[in-house]
Design an enzyme around this catalytic site. Structure first.
Site, PDB file in Angstrom:
ATOM      1  N   LYS A  78       6.962   2.965   2.847  1.00  0.00           N
ATOM      2  CA  LYS A  78       5.551   2.730   3.179  1.00  0.00           C
ATOM      3  C   LYS A  78       5.307   1.985   4.292  1.00  0.00           C
ATOM      4  O   LYS A  78       4.092   2.189   4.924  1.00  0.00           O
ATOM      5  CB  LYS A  78       4.755   2.364   1.995  1.00  0.00           C
ATOM      6  N   ASP A 120      -0.434   2.416  -5.678  1.00  0.00           N
ATOM      7  CA  ASP A 120       0.473   2.334  -7.043  1.00  0.00           C
ATOM      8  C   ASP A 120       1.449   1.342  -6.855  1.00  0.00           C
ATOM      9  O   ASP A 120       2.614   1.300  -7.640  1.00  0.00           O
ATOM     10  CB  ASP A 120       0.929   3.750  -7.176  1.00  0.00           C
TER      11      ASP A 120
END
Length: 388
Positions: A78, A120
């Site tokens: 990410k 998340d």
């Protein structure tokens, strides 16, 4: 999905065929994104590990795993998207003169900006690191079900964490609401109508991962892959895969590129449901160790790419993901449950009573090269310690 037989079914490629005339490209150019990442402290291509034992098990020529367990000092891919998006946001503000007021520049001029997101786990931590590195405040909305150690890791990057008593979609809603405040920027890795530019920058950031794969396969003498397997939450990484592999001319043999297989948890198979219905839908999510994939709505920006560019999608269960994680770990790839979903999905696609038809649909044979994206390490997702 309510019917287990349906939730684990592979979608036939003809259900969402690729438009031959469409070309999807990175707006800023993958080379520009790659140069930005290469200039960051600690940048290095993540490993592409060949696993002959898995290739023998599944009856293909070669299997490689892209190991994202350590990316720019963080345990998941990410960072590529978050770092690039923050760079673009700050560059745009500087160009518009927003941070040069009264002669203030650099960190002092940025001091009033707050970055906001929902996560998340991995995206929120990556954004918090990007904010910290650029002297910005970061507020991260975290839904229920995220492991306390993952929340602590986000706080350890200096972010303010807001705990949400609800699923990921509710955390996204609250983050978007909070971002209406002055000097606050929503940096979300999912999109909806009217909010697409910053998610688009995040997708651009992921292009570096696929450029690395191209170079690493060439160095291994493997050439282009025949199948790439991608874990899917909201679908931004899968969108980057479609952009990369479908946004180039066909190969000399006329092939439009590798088959692309999306993998989701059975507890959050929103893409599979959307592809089945032919339109984006929201599903009620359940509990899953694949926490980073526990998303109930596909990104509106990603949806048309996934609908038209994927070859197949499959949902996998908890036991299958745990087995895949343990097997990858034994072979030297420290994958978390989300990353291991790629292997679980490949096994679902290439084995079982429908394996012959599925292999034919994907164009996979005994000489094929397969790439699995292992999107996180065990450190990224503490659920791994409980399942494998």
């Amino acid at each position: 999905m309510t019917d287990n037989a349906t939730s684990t079914a592979l979608l036939a490629p003809s259900w969402f065929a690729r438009p031959a005339a469409r070309s999807w490209t990175c707006a800023s150019g993958p080379a520009e994104v790659r140069r930005f990442h290469a200039a960051l402290p600690g940048y290095a291509p993540t490993p592409l590990t060949e696993l002959p034992r898995l290739a023998a098990e599944l009856g293909v020529g070669r299997i490689f795993v892209k190991d994202e367990s350590s990316r720019l000092g963080l345990p998941a891919f990410k960072a590529l998207g978050a770092f690039w998006a923050v760079h673009r946001i700050l560059a745009e503000r500087a160009a518009e003169g927003r941070e040069g007021a009264e002669g203030r520049e650099g960190a002092e001029g940025r001091a009033g900006i707050t970055l906001v997101t929902a996560t998340d786990g991995n995206h929120g931590r990556a954004l918090a690191r990007a904010g910290r590195d650029n002297g910005l405040r970061t507020r991260v909305f975290v839904p229920s079900g995220v492991h306390p150690a993952a929340v602590a890791a986000i706080e350890g990057e200096g972010a303010e964490v807001v705990r949400v008593a609800g699923p990921y979609d509710e955390a996204v809603r609250q983050a978007a609401e909070a971002a209406r405040a002055a000097d606050t920027v929503l940096v979300q890795d999912t999109a909806w109508p009217g909010y697409e530019r910053i998610p688009g920058w995040i997708v651009e950031g992921y292009s570096t991962l696929f450029a690395e794969i191209d170079e690493q396969l060439a160095a291994a003498g493997a050439g282009a892959p025949d199948l790439v397997t991608v874990p899917v939450g909201v679908g931004s990484l899968a969108q980057a895969a479609v952009t990369h592999y479908r946004g180039r001319p066909p190969a000399a043999d006329g092939r439009p590129g590798p088959a692309l297989l999306a993998v989701e948890p059975e507890a959050a198979a929103s893409l599979l449901e959307s592809l089945t219905r032919g339109e984006p839908v929201t599903v009620t999510t359940g509990e899953t160790a694949m926490a980073g994939l526990n998303c109930g709505t596909p990104s509106a920006l990603a949806w048309p790419f996934l609908r038209d560019g994927l070859d197949a999608a499959v949902a996998v269960g908890e036991a299958d993901a745990a087995r895949a994680m343990a097997d990858l770990g034994a072979l030297g790839v420290p994958s978390g449950p989300c990353g291991a979903a790629s292997l679980a999905g490949l096994r679902a696609a290439l084995s079982g009573p429908d394996a012959v038809a599925r292999r034919a649909a994907l164009g996979i044979g005994p000489e094929s090269t397969v790439v699995l994206l292992s999107t996180e390490g065990r450190e990224a997702n503490p659920h791994a310690t409980a399942t494998g």
